[in-house]
Enzyme design. Structure first.
Site, PDB file in Angstrom:
ATOM      1  N   ARG A 117      -1.866  -6.533  16.119  1.00 22.44           N
ATOM      2  CA  ARG A 117      -2.298  -5.142  16.019  1.00 22.44           C
ATOM      3  C   ARG A 117      -3.245  -4.903  14.845  1.00 22.44           C
ATOM      4  NH1 ARG A 117       3.005  -4.710  17.802  1.00 22.44           N
ATOM      5  NH2 ARG A 117       3.176  -3.522  19.722  1.00 22.44           N
ATOM      6  N   TYR A 137       0.818  -1.221   0.000  1.00 22.03           N
ATOM      7  CA  TYR A 137       0.000   0.000   0.000  1.00 22.03           C
ATOM      8  C   TYR A 137       0.854   1.275   0.000  1.00 22.03           C
ATOM      9  CZ  TYR A 137       0.177  -0.461   5.202  1.00 22.03           C
ATOM     10  OH  TYR A 137       0.567  -0.591   6.514  1.00 22.03           O
TER      11      TYR A 137
HETATM   12  C1  HXC Z   1      -6.375   4.765  17.507  1.00 25.32           C
HETATM   13  C2  HXC Z   1      -4.578   4.603  18.942  1.00 25.32           C
HETATM   14  C3  HXC Z   1      -4.556   3.195  18.787  1.00 25.32           C
HETATM   15  C4  HXC Z   1      -5.522   2.602  17.931  1.00 25.32           C
HETATM   16  C5  HXC Z   1      -2.970   3.760  20.159  1.00 25.32           C
HETATM   17  N1  HXC Z   1      -3.580   4.889  19.785  1.00 25.32           N
HETATM   18  N2  HXC Z   1      -3.538   2.707  19.556  1.00 25.32           N
HETATM   19  N3  HXC Z   1      -5.451   5.379  18.304  1.00 25.32           N
HETATM   20  N4  HXC Z   1      -6.408   3.425  17.308  1.00 25.32           N
HETATM   21  N5  HXC Z   1      -5.544   1.298  17.704  1.00 25.32           N
HETATM   22  C6  HXC Z   1      -3.232   6.243  20.194  1.00 25.32           C
HETATM   23  C7  HXC Z   1      -3.344   6.498  21.693  1.00 25.32           C
HETATM   24  O1  HXC Z   1      -4.632   6.926  22.036  1.00 25.32           O
HETATM   25  C8  HXC Z   1      -2.334   7.615  21.872  1.00 25.32           C
HETATM   26  O2  HXC Z   1      -2.840   8.852  21.461  1.00 25.32           O
HETATM   27  C9  HXC Z   1      -1.260   7.294  20.880  1.00 25.32           C
HETATM   28  O3  HXC Z   1      -1.858   6.448  19.904  1.00 25.32           O
HETATM   29  C10 HXC Z   1      -0.086   6.556  21.513  1.00 25.32           C
HETATM   30  O4  HXC Z   1      -0.588   5.536  22.312  1.00 25.32           O
HETATM   31  P1  HXC Z   1       0.360   4.762  23.305  1.00 25.32           P
HETATM   32  O5  HXC Z   1      -0.504   3.870  24.099  1.00 25.32           O
HETATM   33  O6  HXC Z   1       1.290   5.707  23.974  1.00 25.32           O
HETATM   34  O7  HXC Z   1       1.235   4.001  22.314  1.00 25.32           O
HETATM   35  P2  HXC Z   1       1.337   2.486  22.207  1.00 25.32           P
HETATM   36  O8  HXC Z   1       0.063   1.921  21.713  1.00 25.32           O
HETATM   37  O9  HXC Z   1       1.925   1.991  23.486  1.00 25.32           O
HETATM   38  O10 HXC Z   1       2.422   2.352  21.112  1.00 25.32           O
HETATM   39  C11 HXC Z   1       2.144   2.604  19.780  1.00 25.32           C
HETATM   40  C12 HXC Z   1       3.214   1.935  18.987  1.00 25.32           C
HETATM   41  C13 HXC Z   1       3.159   0.434  19.329  1.00 25.32           C
HETATM   42  C14 HXC Z   1       4.533   2.566  19.364  1.00 25.32           C
HETATM   43  C15 HXC Z   1       2.976   2.190  17.502  1.00 25.32           C
HETATM   44  O11 HXC Z   1       1.979  -0.138  18.790  1.00 25.32           O
HETATM   45  C16 HXC Z   1       4.343  -0.275  18.867  1.00 25.32           C
HETATM   46  O12 HXC Z   1       5.288  -0.413  19.610  1.00 25.32           O
HETATM   47  N6  HXC Z   1       4.358  -0.768  17.632  1.00 25.32           N
HETATM   48  C17 HXC Z   1       5.543  -1.401  17.051  1.00 25.32           C
HETATM   49  C18 HXC Z   1       5.232  -2.693  16.405  1.00 25.32           C
HETATM   50  C19 HXC Z   1       4.170  -2.614  15.295  1.00 25.32           C
HETATM   51  O13 HXC Z   1       3.328  -1.749  15.292  1.00 25.32           O
HETATM   52  N7  HXC Z   1       4.267  -3.595  14.420  1.00 25.32           N
HETATM   53  C20 HXC Z   1       3.342  -3.720  13.307  1.00 25.32           C
HETATM   54  C21 HXC Z   1       4.051  -3.405  12.064  1.00 25.32           C
HETATM   55  S1  HXC Z   1       3.063  -4.006  10.749  1.00 25.32           S
HETATM   56  P3  HXC Z   1      -3.190  10.047  22.508  1.00 25.32           P
HETATM   57  O14 HXC Z   1      -3.409  11.252  21.657  1.00 25.32           O
HETATM   58  O15 HXC Z   1      -4.403   9.567  23.224  1.00 25.32           O
HETATM   59  O16 HXC Z   1      -1.986  10.184  23.399  1.00 25.32           O
HETATM   60  C22 HXC Z   1       3.149  -2.933   9.447  1.00 25.32           C
HETATM   61  C23 HXC Z   1       2.543  -3.253   8.092  1.00 25.32           C
HETATM   62  C24 HXC Z   1       1.761  -4.508   8.036  1.00 25.32           C
HETATM   63  O17 HXC Z   1       3.682  -1.921   9.556  1.00 25.32           O
HETATM   64  C25 HXC Z   1       1.050  -4.702   6.710  1.00 25.32           C
HETATM   65  C26 HXC Z   1       0.301  -6.021   6.700  1.00 25.32           C
HETATM   66  C27 HXC Z   1      -0.128  -6.475   5.366  1.00 25.32           C
HETATM   67  P1  NAP Z   2       7.098  -6.345  14.314  1.00 28.87           P
HETATM   68  O1  NAP Z   2       7.593  -7.676  14.757  1.00 28.87           O
HETATM   69  O2  NAP Z   2       6.134  -5.618  15.165  1.00 28.87           O
HETATM   70  O3  NAP Z   2       8.369  -5.442  14.026  1.00 28.87           O
HETATM   71  C1  NAP Z   2       8.443  -4.079  14.261  1.00 28.87           C
HETATM   72  C2  NAP Z   2       9.751  -3.798  14.957  1.00 28.87           C
HETATM   73  O4  NAP Z   2       9.990  -2.391  14.976  1.00 28.87           O
HETATM   74  C3  NAP Z   2       9.810  -4.290  16.384  1.00 28.87           C
HETATM   75  O5  NAP Z   2      10.937  -5.124  16.544  1.00 28.87           O
HETATM   76  C4  NAP Z   2       9.962  -3.021  17.224  1.00 28.87           C
HETATM   77  O6  NAP Z   2      10.821  -3.289  18.336  1.00 28.87           O
HETATM   78  C5  NAP Z   2      10.587  -2.070  16.208  1.00 28.87           C
HETATM   79  N1  NAP Z   2      10.278  -0.666  16.518  1.00 28.87           N
HETATM   80  C6  NAP Z   2       9.056  -0.089  16.607  1.00 28.87           C
HETATM   81  N2  NAP Z   2       9.158   1.196  16.924  1.00 28.87           N
HETATM   82  C7  NAP Z   2      10.485   1.459  17.034  1.00 28.87           C
HETATM   83  C8  NAP Z   2      11.230   2.621  17.346  1.00 28.87           C
HETATM   84  N3  NAP Z   2      10.632   3.783  17.589  1.00 28.87           N
HETATM   85  N4  NAP Z   2      12.589   2.529  17.372  1.00 28.87           N
HETATM   86  C9  NAP Z   2      13.214   1.362  17.114  1.00 28.87           C
HETATM   87  N5  NAP Z   2      12.565   0.237  16.802  1.00 28.87           N
HETATM   88  C10 NAP Z   2      11.210   0.276  16.771  1.00 28.87           C
HETATM   89  O7  NAP Z   2       6.385  -6.455  12.886  1.00 28.87           O
HETATM   90  P2  NAP Z   2       6.791  -7.170  11.519  1.00 28.87           P
HETATM   91  O8  NAP Z   2       5.538  -7.719  10.957  1.00 28.87           O
HETATM   92  O9  NAP Z   2       7.961  -8.058  11.692  1.00 28.87           O
HETATM   93  O10 NAP Z   2       7.199  -5.921  10.619  1.00 28.87           O
HETATM   94  C11 NAP Z   2       8.511  -5.749  10.106  1.00 28.87           C
HETATM   95  C12 NAP Z   2       8.468  -4.839   8.891  1.00 28.87           C
HETATM   96  O11 NAP Z   2       7.724  -5.472   7.844  1.00 28.87           O
HETATM   97  C13 NAP Z   2       7.791  -3.501   9.142  1.00 28.87           C
HETATM   98  O12 NAP Z   2       8.463  -2.505   8.413  1.00 28.87           O
HETATM   99  C14 NAP Z   2       6.418  -3.700   8.565  1.00 28.87           C
HETATM  100  O13 NAP Z   2       5.817  -2.498   8.174  1.00 28.87           O
HETATM  101  C15 NAP Z   2       6.750  -4.575   7.368  1.00 28.87           C
HETATM  102  N6  NAP Z   2       5.629  -5.347   6.844  1.00 28.87           N
HETATM  103  C16 NAP Z   2       5.162  -6.418   7.521  1.00 28.87           C
HETATM  104  C17 NAP Z   2       4.138  -7.157   6.960  1.00 28.87           C
HETATM  105  C18 NAP Z   2       3.607  -8.379   7.634  1.00 28.87           C
HETATM  106  O14 NAP Z   2       2.688  -8.988   7.097  1.00 28.87           O
HETATM  107  N7  NAP Z   2       4.146  -8.800   8.760  1.00 28.87           N
HETATM  108  C19 NAP Z   2       3.573  -6.785   5.737  1.00 28.87           C
HETATM  109  C20 NAP Z   2       4.072  -5.668   5.089  1.00 28.87           C
HETATM  110  C21 NAP Z   2       5.118  -4.959   5.643  1.00 28.87           C
HETATM  111  P3  NAP Z   2      10.697  -2.544  19.761  1.00 28.87           P
HETATM  112  O15 NAP Z   2       9.288  -2.660  20.190  1.00 28.87           O
HETATM  113  O16 NAP Z   2      11.681  -3.270  20.620  1.00 28.87           O
HETATM  114  O17 NAP Z   2      11.130  -1.127  19.529  1.00 28.87           O
END
Ligand code: HXC
Ligand code: NAP
Length: 292
Positions: free
Chosen positions: A208, A156
């Site tokens: 998530r 996307y």
């Molecule tokens: C709306 C949300 C929300 C949700 C949190 N917030 N979750 N809003 N919907 N689901 C809001 C909160 O209200 C808050 O806003 C702000 O976001 C921060 O919330 P925190 O609780 O402080 O943050 P937290 O949820 O602890 O951390 C967010 C994050 C965390 C840092 C993004 O989820 C994380 O560590 N993610 C890393 C791993 C990850 O996301 N992996 C997936 C990658 S997959 P306010 O204004 O109230 O403070 C990917 C592509 C996949 O990228 C494609 C698949 C095909």
């Molecule tokens: P994941 O396991 O959640 O990986 C995300 C990683 O990013 C975690 O290890 C997290 O570690 C790190 N991270 C998040 N915020 C960070 C920050 N502020 N500083 C440093 N590190 C941070 O998810 P995943 O599925 O393996 O995703 C890996 C990559 O693939 C991502 O770029 C995602 O967009 C892409 N992707 C995944 C899919 C899928 O189907 N899985 C599809 C398309 C693209 P910490 O929490 O320790 O920081």
């Protein structure tokens, strides 16, 4: 031979120093594991040092080759990234490859997101990839060294997607950075490529993006032309190829690895998959009548 096996020659990454952001979990961990088996020295970086150390410990036990180090940082902080670069050079002597893999994502109707929530995703994905690329790029250029950057985006990045708008905007920016710097920094022998994965099950993404009953409701295998999701080794093979010297003339490319998923939604008549052979017979007869 099957797609769950490593495809690169042993020693392909011998002696290469690779930084993998988000290397402690999910796809970053799988790529790291494979890079190690190919002889690389990998530094995994992310915020959670416990997770990083646990992964490093596990991979040290499992992989006989390579070397793994950890470094805890938030990619959103440029100065912390600069300090990490110095740490890697002090400990391993150089940096050859950067993999921008760290990401954050929410699924949400956009109007429900606070401005802060929006910024968190943009900052991790876009600013984080920019921070690592700029800090390491400056080091390469200053020291007249070649380098390779691989960024993990999504399909996307170019189609856009509702309900993950901050992520779509940020990934589109990372793709723009990849194509822009592939040209601008080509003269410094720095290559930029990207991988756009379709669905690859990981805890971070699945919990998530498909929480609770959504996994069953939106079964990603059934909407995929190949009727399956990706295997981590398939992505690791592609990543290893794109960071290795075997892909030396590939620059500015984004390789999609999604089983044809995004095209499935794009082709006007792909929905005709649902037509039965009997219906095709009927349609065919009708068209013949109309043609007459
Ligand atoms: C709306 C949300 C929300 C949700 C949190 N917030 N979750 N809003 N919907 N689901 C809001 C909160 O209200 C808050 O806003 C702000 O976001 C921060 O919330 P925190 O609780 O402080 O943050 P937290 O949820 O602890 O951390 C967010 C994050 C965390 C840092 C993004 O989820 C994380 O560590 N993610 C890393 C791993 C990850 O996301 N992996 C997936 C990658 S997959 P306010 O204004 O109230 O403070 C990917 C592509 C996949 O990228 C494609 C698949 C095909
Ligand atoms: P994941 O396991 O959640 O990986 C995300 C990683 O990013 C975690 O290890 C997290 O570690 C790190 N991270 C998040 N915020 C960070 C920050 N502020 N500083 C440093 N590190 C941070 O998810 P995943 O599925 O393996 O995703 C890996 C990559 O693939 C991502 O770029 C995602 O967009 C892409 N992707 C995944 C899919 C899928 O189907 N899985 C599809 C398309 C693209 P910490 O929490 O320790 O920081």
């Amino acid at each position: 031979m099957n797609y769950n096996q490593g495809m690169m020659m042993p020693g392909t990454l011998e002696g290469k120093v690779v930084i993998v952001t988000g290397g402690g979990t999910g796809l970053g961990k799988s790529m790291t594991q494979y890079f190690l088996t190919l002889g690389a020295k990998v530094v995994i970086v992310s915020r959670n040092s416990d997770k990083l150390n646990e992964t490093a410990q596990q991979l040290r036990t499992e992989c006989e080759q390579g070397e793994i180090l950890t470094y805890a940082l938030d990619v959103r902080e440029y100065e912390a990234v600069e300090t990490m670069v110095d740490f890697v050079i002090d400990h391993l002597g150089k940096i050859d490859i950067l993999v921008n893999n760290a990401a954050g994502n929410f699924i949400s109707p956009t109007e429900r997101l606070s401005s802060r929530a929006f910024d968190i995703i943009i900052d991790i994905v876009l600013k984080g990839s920019k921070n690592c690329t700029l800090a390491i790029g400056k080091y390469w250029i200053k020291n007249n060294l070649p380098g390779t950057v691989l960024s993990i985006v999504t399909t996307y990045s170019w189609t856009g997607s509702g309900y993950v708008v901050p992520s779509a905007m940020a990934k589109a920016g990372v793709l723009a950075m990849t194509r822009s710097l592939a040209v601008e920094w080509g003269k410094y022998k720095i290559r930029f490529n990207a991988i756009a994965p379709g669905p690859f099950p990981t805890k971070g993404a699945w919990e998530r993006l498909l929480p609770g009953h959504l996994k069953e409701k939106f079964d990603l295998t059934s909407k995929n032309p190949l009727k399956r999701v990706g295997e981590h080794q398939e992505l690791s093979n592609l990543a290893a190829f794109l960071i290795s010297d075997y892909s030396s003339f590939i620059n500015g490319e984004v390789v999609t690895i999604d089983g044809g998923e995004w095209l499935q939604g794009a082709g006007e008549f792909n929905i005709f998959d649902q037509i039965t052979p009997e219906e095709w017979e009927y349609i065919n007869q009708n068209i013949k009548k109309i043609n007459k």
